[in-house]
Design an enzyme around this catalytic site. Structure first.
Site, PDB file in Angstrom:
ATOM      1  N   CYS A  30      -5.779 -12.246  20.955  1.00 15.56           N
ATOM      2  CA  CYS A  30      -4.611 -11.667  19.969  1.00 15.56           C
ATOM      3  C   CYS A  30      -3.753 -12.738  20.043  1.00 15.56           C
ATOM      4  CB  CYS A  30      -4.040 -10.409  20.513  1.00 15.56           C
ATOM      5  SG  CYS A  30      -5.308  -8.898  20.366  1.00 15.56           S
ATOM      6  N   ASP A  61     -14.783   4.648 -26.683  1.00 18.75           N
ATOM      7  CA  ASP A  61     -15.318   6.043 -26.400  1.00 18.75           C
ATOM      8  C   ASP A  61     -15.904   6.563 -27.814  1.00 18.75           C
ATOM      9  OD1 ASP A  61     -16.427   8.476 -25.496  1.00 18.75           O
ATOM     10  OD2 ASP A  61     -14.125   9.212 -25.055  1.00 18.75           O
ATOM     11  N   ALA A  82      -5.816  -9.265  25.499  1.00 20.75           N
ATOM     12  CA  ALA A  82      -4.897  -9.751  24.505  1.00 20.75           C
ATOM     13  C   ALA A  82      -4.780 -11.538  24.362  1.00 20.75           C
ATOM     14  CB  ALA A  82      -3.349  -9.234  24.545  1.00 20.75           C
ATOM     15  N   VAL A  85      -3.392  -2.962 -20.670  1.00 16.88           N
ATOM     16  CA  VAL A  85      -2.822  -2.123 -21.358  1.00 16.88           C
ATOM     17  C   VAL A  85      -1.286  -2.488 -21.451  1.00 16.88           C
ATOM     18  CG1 VAL A  85      -2.705   0.223 -22.010  1.00 16.88           C
ATOM     19  CG2 VAL A  85      -4.656  -0.718 -20.987  1.00 16.88           C
ATOM     20  N   MET A 135       9.111  -7.822  17.087  1.00 19.12           N
ATOM     21  CA  MET A 135       7.991  -6.772  16.720  1.00 19.12           C
ATOM     22  C   MET A 135       8.596  -5.730  15.936  1.00 19.12           C
ATOM     23  SD  MET A 135       5.715  -7.843  19.254  1.00 19.12           S
ATOM     24  CE  MET A 135       5.960  -9.521  19.779  1.00 19.12           C
ATOM     25  N   GLU A 138      -7.196   5.522 -27.840  1.00 20.09           N
ATOM     26  CA  GLU A 138      -6.269   6.454 -28.093  1.00 20.09           C
ATOM     27  C   GLU A 138      -6.867   7.801 -27.479  1.00 20.09           C
ATOM     28  OE1 GLU A 138      -3.273   6.035 -28.833  1.00 20.09           O
ATOM     29  OE2 GLU A 138      -3.645   3.983 -29.183  1.00 20.09           O
TER      30      GLU A 138
END
Ligand code: TPS
Length: 539
Positions: free
Chosen positions: A465, A76, A462, A209, A290, A46
């Site tokens: 690719c 904490d 390319a 949470v 594309m 909290e």
């Protein structure tokens, strides 16, 4: 009840936040719904509560946890933890130093720490056992719960780094949960992908949470998480692969399937590759488009036999790429990544890492130097984006390809004189905690496709690719579950066979390009792979 540390079940860790409760719910009612439906550990957190209210809420939650036999951790506030006799404390990096917390709490209480970096793991390892008992690794994904977060999301790749660091430092006593943006749509992928590279260490659980605290039906939300955790099997991209060695008939069948399906191959690729890639796609029966427009990725991904190629040669905006990966993952359609020049600059590396942790890729295709960098086996900065891998030995390349396949649960393709194809998608299972070594990267299947070097390919832009275009066309033709491994091997074999044929017919690099498209066109339509001058085998 006093919990000894080894009794703690970290599988479903609920962290509270009373600022997000739905109408009609209270902190206690949400926690109780969680406890009734499978939460195994609670942390009261909290941030905006005064001490008196924190204490009173703490007393109520402690009683509930005791009733359900579940340990309670306080975030904490060491004083509140002591006052309500909680079982432990969780602290962040900016909270009280761990050795001080340990001194105040004594040796038996549970101490948790928020961790996101390798250096933090090294620190806790240096402290040794008896200091930090568990770590919350995060945040994994973006979350609304942490106001003004100081860190950016680390993705699954970041979690793997932390798990690897725990293994490397020998911090075997530390239990782990992942936290941040975890919900039913991603926790199985997180559990499946997040294991240390040596395959020994999986997460011990997840912490949430908002998924429970903000839920209008916290009981149902918990049950859903619980069932996903218990199912131990990640089905999202279960391609139903088999490990049988590829037969000629499989190539033949894979080509038939592309011919039949005429897959739509969406390219998000570099400018140099666009025209050649589109022609290669057409030559192998694909239908190229594309497009780098966010508003149409969902529609495109829903088209039957759609597939996506992401080539990061010229970098499209990250949000566009992420939207596309998410859309294709949700539609369960294949995504191929070509991380061009992966480690050439820090920008490229962080973009590719971000993408890799964001979703699931059916195939990652790259050259040897990119593969070595992806596998973290080479720190060498690449010069430009062409392959500088000619002097790297094949064993290292095979090892890197297997590591990448295993780490990203994908089919990794490493191109070169020999093309290596490692399949890290075979196991669709995960489990919590530390295991006997089961899924180590050396044990995953790896194929080699060879037919001799085709040096002229290096003179055509390319050409690497466009292997991505070919693989994506073949994967796109599958209606899952199906033989993705065979489709990838078929694509690589066809590509190499066409390269050899074109090299024997051309006069130079200009006519090679034309001959290559012709060869791809011809070989795909003839579909007689037994005549190809290329071999493939399991190594
Ligand atoms: C075990 N923390 C990191 S992300 C996050 C929090 C509270 C918000 C997640 O919210 N590890 C443990 N406990 C903590 N308190 C933290 C880390 C810090 P949501 O699940 O709504 O995304």
């Amino acid at each position: 009840m006093v919990f000894t540390k080894d009794q703690v079940d970290y599988s479903l860790y609920l962290v509270t936040d009373s600022t997000m409760l739905p109408p009609g719910a209270t902190l206690s009612s949400q926690v109780e719904e969680g406890l009734m439906n499978g939460v195994t550990l609670v942390q009261i957190r909290e941030k905006d509560c005064d001490t008196k209210n924190f204490f009173h809420e703490g007393v109520l939650i402690k009683k509930l946890c005791t009733d359900y036999n579940v340990p309670l951790i306080v975030n904490d506030r060491v004083d509140v933890a002591l006052a309500i006799r909680a079982d432990g404390v969780h602290v962040g990096q900016d909270d009280m130093p761990i050795p001080v917390v340990r001194e105040l709490l004594g040796p038996d209480k549970i101490i948790g720490w928020s961790v996101s970096k390798v250096e933090e793991v090294e620190k806790l390892a240096n402290w040794g056992p008896g200091m930090v008992d568990n770590i919350g690794i995060g945040m994994v994904f973006p979350t609304q719960t942490k106001k003004n977060p100081k860190k950016s999301p680390m993705g699954t790749a970041g979690v793997i780094k932390v798990l690897d660091a725990l293994e490397n430092c020998g911090a075997s006593w530390v239990k782990t949960v992942a936290i941040g943006g975890l919900h039913p749509d991603n926790i199985q992928r997180v559990l499946y992908q997040c294991s240390s590279t040596n395959g020994r260490r999986y997460l011990d659980g997840i912490a949430v949470v908002s998924d429970i605290m903000a839920s209008e039906d916290a009981g149902l939300s918990t049950r859903i998480l619980r069932d996903l955790l218990d199912s131990n099997s990640y089905k999202f991209v279960d391609f139903g692969l088999s490990n049988e060695a590829l037969q000629v008939s499989n190539i033949n069948a894979a080509l038939h399937q592309v011919h039949f399906a005429r897959p739509l191959v969406q390219h998000m690729t570099n400018k140099v590759h666009q025209n050649f890639g589109a022609n290669v796609t057409l030559a192998v029966f694909g239908s190229p488009i594309m497009s780098e427009v966010v508003s149409e990725v969902k529609d495109l991904s829903n088209i039957p036999y759609a597939s996506l190629l992401i080539n990061t040669g010229t970098i499209a905006p990250l949000d566009v790429l992420k939207a596309a990966v998410t859309a294709y993952n949700e539609s369960k359609r294949p995504v191929v990544l070509d991380p061009v020049g992966y480690s050439a600059t820090p920008t490229r590396m962080s973009l590719n890492n971000d993408l890799l942790s964001y979703g699931q890729f059916s195939c990652i295709k790259c050259n040897a130097s990119e593969m070595l960098s992806l596998a973290e086996l080479s720190d060498e900065r690449m010069k430009g984006v062409d392959s500088s891998g000619s002097n790297i030995n094949n064993d290292t390349v095979i090892k890197a390809t297997k590591i990448v396949a295993y780490r990203y649960k994908t089919i990794a393709v490493c191109t070169g004189e020999y093309d290596f194809i490692a399949n890290g998608t075979m196991g669709g299972h995960y489990s919590l905690g530390t295991q006997e070594i089961r899924g180590d990267s050396p044990s995953i299947p790896c194929f080699v496709v060879h037919g001799g070097n085709i040096p002229i390919m290096g003179d055509i832009t390319a050409s690497g690719c466009s292997l991505g275009s070919t693989i994506t066309s073949f994967l796109g033709s599958l209606s899952f579950p199906n033989e993705a491994q065979n489709a990838v091997i078929a694509a690589v074999t066809l590509y190499k066979a066409a390269g050899k044929l074109a090299a024997s017919r051309c006069k130079g690099s200009g006519s090679f390009q034309v001959e290559f498209i012709d060869a791809l066109y011809q070989l795909s339509r003839e579909n007689i792979p037994e005549k190809w001058d290329v071999k493939y085998e399991l190594i």
